[in-house]
Design a protein around this motif. Sequence first.
Motif, short mmCIF file in Angstrom:
data_model
loop_
_atom_site.label_atom_id
_atom_site.label_comp_id
_atom_site.label_asym_id
_atom_site.label_seq_id
_atom_site.Cartn_x
_atom_site.Cartn_y
_atom_site.Cartn_z
N GLN A 1 0.84 -1.18 0.00
CA GLN A 1 0.00 0.00 0.00
C GLN A 1 0.89 1.25 0.00
O GLN A 1 2.02 1.20 0.48
N PRO A 2 0.39 2.36 -0.53
CA PRO A 2 1.20 3.59 -0.52
C PRO A 2 1.55 3.99 0.91
O PRO A 2 0.74 3.81 1.83
N LEU A 3 2.72 4.53 1.09
CA LEU A 3 3.17 4.98 2.41
C LEU A 3 2.54 6.33 2.72
O LEU A 3 2.70 7.29 1.97
N LEU A 4 1.83 6.42 3.82
CA LEU A 4 1.18 7.65 4.22
C LEU A 4 2.04 8.42 5.21
O LEU A 4 2.54 7.85 6.18
N VAL B 1 6.57 5.94 -12.55
CA VAL B 1 5.42 5.40 -11.82
C VAL B 1 5.89 4.73 -10.54
O VAL B 1 6.92 4.05 -10.53
N THR B 2 5.15 4.92 -9.44
CA THR B 2 5.51 4.27 -8.18
C THR B 2 4.57 3.12 -7.82
O THR B 2 4.92 2.26 -7.01
N GLY B 3 3.38 3.09 -8.42
CA GLY B 3 2.44 2.02 -8.12
C GLY B 3 1.32 2.00 -9.14
O GLY B 3 1.14 2.94 -9.93
N THR C 1 6.40 -3.77 -15.26
CA THR C 1 6.79 -2.47 -14.70
C THR C 1 7.68 -2.60 -13.47
O THR C 1 8.42 -1.66 -13.14
N GLY C 2 7.58 -3.73 -12.77
CA GLY C 2 8.31 -3.87 -11.52
C GLY C 2 7.70 -3.06 -10.40
O GLY C 2 8.29 -2.93 -9.32
N LYS C 3 6.49 -2.51 -10.62
CA LYS C 3 5.82 -1.68 -9.63
C LYS C 3 4.68 -2.46 -8.98
O LYS C 3 4.02 -3.26 -9.63
N PRO C 4 4.42 -2.23 -7.70
CA PRO C 4 3.35 -2.97 -7.02
C PRO C 4 1.97 -2.51 -7.45
O PRO C 4 1.78 -1.34 -7.85
N ILE C 5 1.01 -3.42 -7.40
CA ILE C 5 -0.39 -3.07 -7.63
C ILE C 5 -0.99 -2.73 -6.27
O ILE C 5 -1.07 -3.57 -5.38
N TYR C 6 -1.39 -1.48 -6.11
CA TYR C 6 -1.89 -1.01 -4.81
C TYR C 6 -3.38 -1.29 -4.64
O TYR C 6 -3.83 -1.71 -3.57
#
Length: 433
Positions: free
Chosen positions: A92-95, A239-241, A263-268
């Motif tokens: 999940q994105p870091l808040l 892209v970050t996610g 992409t190597g990016k996580p699916i949030y």
Amino acid sequence: MFGQLSARLQEAIDRLRGRGRISEEDLRSTLREIRRALMDADVHWEVAREFVDRVRERALGQRVLESLTPAEVILATVYEALKEALGGEVRQPLLKERNLWFLVGLQGSGKTTTAAKLALHYKGKGRRPLLVAADTQRPAAREQLRVLGERVGVPVLEVRDGEPPESIRRRVEEEARLGARDLILVDTAGRLQIDEPLMAELARLKEAMRPDEVLLVLDAMTGQEALSVARAFDEKVGVTGLVLTKLDGDARGGAALSARHVTGKPIYFAGVSEKPEGLEPFYPDRLAGRILGMGDVATLAERVREAGLEAEAPKAAKELTLEDFLKQMQNLKRLGPFSEVLRMLPLGRALPQGLGVDDRALKRLEAMVLSMTPEERKNPRILNASRRKRIARGSGTTVQELNRFIKAFEEIKALMKSLEKQKGRGLMGIFRR
């Protein structure tokens, strides 16, 4: 969701059930079917090849050729490979104390709707979001976000036609400060296709605003095309996610299985309906289980608790009447589309054929029960031929449908008895702590 892929994978594995030891040719044949299923589902060929190689290596490492339960070994191996392909652990994105996120993507991908869904999601978690309609060339896009913002109860700041990035940044900062907003969601410009002017505009806005996250919104229905879109946005903007939309309507699922790899990016997050509430954190393990017909009790349990059904005390199977059955089916409707709810149950594939697995069938069952007298609902054994004709006529169904339903009800009672061995009682009981 993933209907075609799910059916093909389950069919390939089911062919091994009931066998003792299997041969190398049996394993090769199963892996060929798995690879074909992935390719037909629009999974990128590199992902399909690596996936099958990983399953083969792990299956041989677990000595599947010598196992007395090869189907179970293959199922477990495919599950782990699917989970890894989808991203492994949930991310999940870091808040932070103050957050600024960009949403990027092509026009029609669901980007604007996703911005509103994210605002509602985090508003429910105590955050104070601000939506920014940042398309400087399309007033209609800004208007769409304004309407959605009103619907979810989140303020919207609209940019002006041709407004420069530095001006947008100053106004956003001022609005966030005055309103004590701690999550700023910027719905950036979108176009029907990738072009240099779009990427240049996004790059300038990113440089001016310096977002903490850049979330690429991808339409899961676009298949292989989503991968080229992902590459282009990642190379040009960074892209970050990822957020996958329309996952509820994608019968193939190739984009979800390929996007993480490419992409190597996580699916949030995943969009699971058009409703403002139709956004869920992306859980690779849960989705892998649903694809393989293993159910997703964790997600269903969350829906049960959110709907306030957990506190209800269902009866034991031996005491269950048709009226109780009707109430539990109506409760399940509150959890989402009936067919989707059934697929989340581990025993969903074993439900009697006479029950039906969609909302239209549920309405017909409801009409049948409502056409019965209280005594008939309590004791269906008194339903003789004349009573059944009356019920069928009153519910707009046929006697044959009614007969199948009564038979399915008795089979459901037997299924409920097996569920009672888990926590609690009844269909809702499996979610009780």
